[in-house]
Design an enzyme around this catalytic site. Structure first.
Site, PDB file in Angstrom:
ATOM      1  N   GLN A   1       3.540  -9.630  -5.938  1.00  0.00           N
ATOM      2  CA  GLN A   1       2.644 -10.027  -4.837  1.00  0.00           C
ATOM      3  C   GLN A   1       2.459  -8.865  -3.855  1.00  0.00           C
ATOM      4  OE1 GLN A   1       2.649 -14.130  -3.266  1.00  0.00           O
ATOM      5  NE2 GLN A   1       3.514 -13.266  -1.400  1.00  0.00           N
TER       6      GLN A   1
ATOM      7  N   TYR B   1       6.674 -11.670 -15.291  1.00  0.00           N
ATOM      8  CA  TYR B   1       6.226 -11.744 -13.892  1.00  0.00           C
ATOM      9  C   TYR B   1       7.408 -11.890 -12.941  1.00  0.00           C
ATOM     10  CZ  TYR B   1       4.180 -13.307  -9.535  1.00  0.00           C
ATOM     11  OH  TYR B   1       3.848 -13.404  -8.213  1.00  0.00           O
TER      12      TYR B   1
ATOM     13  N   ASN C   1     -13.590  17.867  20.614  1.00  0.00           N
ATOM     14  CA  ASN C   1     -12.506  17.783  19.636  1.00  0.00           C
ATOM     15  C   ASN C   1     -12.944  17.223  18.279  1.00  0.00           C
ATOM     16  OD1 ASN C   1     -10.592  18.805  21.421  1.00  0.00           O
ATOM     17  ND2 ASN C   1     -10.140  16.781  22.257  1.00  0.00           N
TER      18      ASN C   1
ATOM     19  N   LYS D   1      -0.770  -6.232  -3.324  1.00  0.00           N
ATOM     20  CA  LYS D   1      -2.081  -6.492  -2.709  1.00  0.00           C
ATOM     21  C   LYS D   1      -2.352  -5.743  -1.422  1.00  0.00           C
ATOM     22  CE  LYS D   1      -2.245 -10.705  -5.143  1.00  0.00           C
ATOM     23  NZ  LYS D   1      -0.937 -10.291  -5.745  1.00  0.00           N
TER      24      LYS D   1
ATOM     25  N   ASN E   1       0.167 -16.793 -12.914  1.00  0.00           N
ATOM     26  CA  ASN E   1       0.520 -15.414 -13.303  1.00  0.00           C
ATOM     27  C   ASN E   1      -0.619 -14.697 -14.022  1.00  0.00           C
ATOM     28  OD1 ASN E   1       2.910 -16.174 -12.225  1.00  0.00           O
ATOM     29  ND2 ASN E   1       4.094 -16.141 -14.126  1.00  0.00           N
TER      30      ASN E   1
ATOM     31  N   SER F   1     -12.088  15.193  25.819  1.00  0.00           N
ATOM     32  CA  SER F   1     -10.736  15.046  26.345  1.00  0.00           C
ATOM     33  C   SER F   1     -10.810  14.304  27.682  1.00  0.00           C
ATOM     34  CB  SER F   1     -10.131  16.434  26.562  1.00  0.00           C
ATOM     35  OG  SER F   1      -9.086  16.371  27.508  1.00  0.00           O
TER      36      SER F   1
ATOM     37  N   SER G   1       0.861 -15.843   0.704  1.00  0.00           N
ATOM     38  CA  SER G   1       0.063 -14.635   0.526  1.00  0.00           C
ATOM     39  C   SER G   1      -1.395 -14.870   0.909  1.00  0.00           C
ATOM     40  CB  SER G   1       0.151 -14.133  -0.920  1.00  0.00           C
ATOM     41  OG  SER G   1      -0.215 -15.153  -1.829  1.00  0.00           O
TER      42      SER G   1
ATOM     43  N   THR H   1      -7.924  33.826   1.051  1.00  0.00           N
ATOM     44  CA  THR H   1      -6.706  33.432   0.356  1.00  0.00           C
ATOM     45  C   THR H   1      -5.608  33.644   1.377  1.00  0.00           C
ATOM     46  OG1 THR H   1      -6.202  35.624  -0.505  1.00  0.00           O
ATOM     47  CG2 THR H   1      -7.559  34.237  -1.917  1.00  0.00           C
TER      48      THR H   1
ATOM     49  N   GLU I   1      -9.570  15.004  11.870  1.00  0.00           N
ATOM     50  CA  GLU I   1      -8.118  14.860  12.059  1.00  0.00           C
ATOM     51  C   GLU I   1      -7.648  13.488  11.607  1.00  0.00           C
ATOM     52  OE1 GLU I   1      -7.473  17.897  15.843  1.00  0.00           O
ATOM     53  OE2 GLU I   1      -7.941  15.817  16.214  1.00  0.00           O
TER      54      GLU I   1
HETATM   55  N1  ARG Z   1       0.661 -14.933  -4.866  1.00  0.00           N
HETATM   56  C1  ARG Z   1       1.194 -14.648  -6.164  1.00  0.00           C
HETATM   57  C2  ARG Z   1       1.015 -13.141  -6.454  1.00  0.00           C
HETATM   58  O1  ARG Z   1       0.270 -12.536  -5.763  1.00  0.00           O
HETATM   59  C3  ARG Z   1       0.468 -15.438  -7.180  1.00  0.00           C
HETATM   60  C4  ARG Z   1       1.237 -15.668  -8.433  1.00  0.00           C
HETATM   61  C5  ARG Z   1       2.340 -16.614  -8.183  1.00  0.00           C
HETATM   62  N2  ARG Z   1       3.089 -16.857  -9.368  1.00  0.00           N
HETATM   63  C6  ARG Z   1       4.317 -17.379  -9.330  1.00  0.00           C
HETATM   64  N3  ARG Z   1       4.917 -17.526 -10.461  1.00  0.00           N
HETATM   65  N4  ARG Z   1       4.901 -17.707  -8.209  1.00  0.00           N
HETATM   66  O2  ARG Z   1       1.621 -12.583  -7.317  1.00  0.00           O
END
Ligand code: ARG
Length: 457
Positions: free
Chosen positions: A320, A315, A283, A323, A108, A275, A22, A153, A288
């Site tokens: 993940q 968790y 435009n 994000k 976590n 255009s 990530s 309206t 838009e």
């Molecule tokens: N990259 C993970 C997330 O965004 C971080 C937490 C990872 N925790 C785990 N138990 N693998 O959630």
């Protein structure tokens, strides 16, 4: 190297690693991650879980990492996620002591804390940008408080309205949005750190110290909930979605009002496009695009709602996936609000064309009916008589203000000379002095009320 490799006999395969990582997107959290880690290490030292000297070394190491990422000397790469990146960089810099940072915490509660810190700052920024947008709408309202435009309206001319009343309507929407961000900011301002993986921690931590250092209003009261809750992400995305909905309506008005058919507003050249084939075109690409990006933000809202649905406590790695929708929403929201604020600052109103248009379409027919009702005719009957007068206008190709007193009296003996004034565009708009109405005075009060509520932010 992985934070968890001890248990494994073989390294992760390259494709699995790439799929799992990530860092490519959660690197945006580096500041929040380091800030939370400094607070955590400080607390560990104060509680005697690590020594004060170790705590200091860790904090200094973390601060040097932050400074180097900030100034570009260190690039955030080569780890599974931002948490692993910071920790391994710390160990590189300060050695073995760095390995003590992760005492009494888990990724976590760490990631839940980072996201809250990040989202909190983002909500603050959203509030400031919305404020700038509302201030721009307010100055347009002030400038045009004496001007009348058609009110619609069903996109059919309905009644004349005040231009300031029009801009105030959008200010009201964006004020509610601002309030929503302020409220969700308060709700998300609760610290998960200290929940560890899911069950809490057996170390003698003092969560109050970390809470204070990170400026959270409270600490979370349930560790299972704290590590798995992403309500705050969903709330942010919902608030952003509503801003986009409101902006999108304003975009639609802009596109219509600046068209050749309406000709009410002019978008300046600096915020228009041309255009490639039709040399005459000017435009409205920006409105838009903002309207189009609304769909993308709604998509992110649906995405997070779907991600969190049906997750077993506590968790799960699904989280993940909070994000990218968040970061893309934030970037889209900020750029849309900013561009619209800039565009509105340059927009020009064709006040004469708008006044002229406000008189078309028998837009003062309600005033004729109201005139009769105020002279004792039951409104339903007054409505029917006025309908006939409109039909007479259509047949004789006349406008309501062009009718003579005799023509009015042909339809009802109740009419007197003052009806000729009552059916003018200006009198119609000025006559509605109820709170929030179309009179200049009501629009001025509207501006003052918005200003007052905006002061809170
Ligand atoms: N990259 C993970 C997330 O965004 C971080 C937490 C990872 N925790 C785990 N138990 N693998 O959630």
């Amino acid at each position: 190297m992985k934070l968890w490799e001890g248990r494994f006999t073989a390294p992760m395969s390259k494709d699995a690693d790439a799929f799992n990582e990530s860092l490519s997107f959660d690197q945006k959290l580096y500041r929040a991650d380091i800030t939370a880690s400094v607070a955590h290490a400080t607390m560990l030292g104060k509680c005697g879980i690590i020594s004060p000297a170790e705590s200091e070394t860790i904090c200094k190491g973390l601060e040097s990492i932050l400074a180097d990422v900030d100034n570009g000397a260190l690039s955030v790469e080569g780890a599974e996620d931002v948490h692993s990146f910071v920790e391994s960089e710390l160990v590189k810099r300060i050695g073995e002591t760095g390995k003590k940072l992760h005492t009494a915490r888990s990724r976590n509660d760490q990631v839940a804390t980072d996201m809250r810190l990040y989202a909190r700052a983002s909500a603050d920024r959203a509030i400031q940008l919305l404020k700038a947008l509302i201030e721009t709408l307010l100055s347009l309202a002030k400038e045009h408080v004496k001007h009348v435009m058609p009110g619609f309206t069903h996109l059919r001319k309905a009644q004349p309205i005040n231009c300031a009343q029009y801009f105030n309507a959008y200010s009201e929407m964006f004020l509610r949005d601002t309030e929503r961000f302020a409220q969700l900011r308060e709700r998300m301002n609760v610290m998960p750190l200290g929940s560890a993986a899911l069950a809490g921690t057996s170390y003698p931590v003092n969560r109050e110290i970390t809470r204070e250092l990170l400026g959270f209003g409270d600490v979370s009261q349930n560790s299972l909930d704290a590590v798995s809750d992403r309500d705050f992400v969903a709330e942010y995305l919902f608030a952003a979605s509503l801003v986009m909905a409101h902006l999108s309506r304003l975009c639609e008005d802009t596109i219509l009002y600046t068209s050749e058919e309406f000709g009410y507003w002019v978008i300046p050249d600096e915020y228009s496009t041309g255009s490639s084939i039709m040399p005459q075109k000017k435009n409205p690409d920006l409105p838009e695009l903002v309207r189009g990006k609304t769909g993308r933000v709604y998509g992110h809202l649906v995405s997070i709602l779907t991600t969190i649905k049906g997750l077993p406590l506590a968790y799960n790695k699904d989280l993940q996936e909070d994000k990218e929708p968040f970061f893309d929403t934030e970037a889209t929201l900020f750029s849309c609000v900013n561009i619209y604020t800039a565009l509105l600052q340059k927009i020009k109103l064709n006040v004469n064309a708008m006044y002229e248009a406000a008189g078309g379409g028998y837009a003062t027919a309600t005033d004729v009916a109201d005139y009769l009702a105020k002279h004792g005719v039951p409104f339903r009957d007054a409505h029917a008589v006025t309908g006939k007068i409109v039909r007479y206008c259509i047949e004789t190709e006349k406008t309501l203000p062009a009718l003579t007193l005799r023509e009015f009296q042909m339809h009802s003996a109740v009419f007197e000379a003052d009806v000729l004034e009552a059916v003018t565009t200006r009198a119609s708009a000025e006559g509605r002095n109820s709170v929030g109405g179309s009179s200049t005075e009501a629009a001025r009060r509207g501006i003052q009320a918005i200003k007052k509520r905006l002061k809170k932010y």
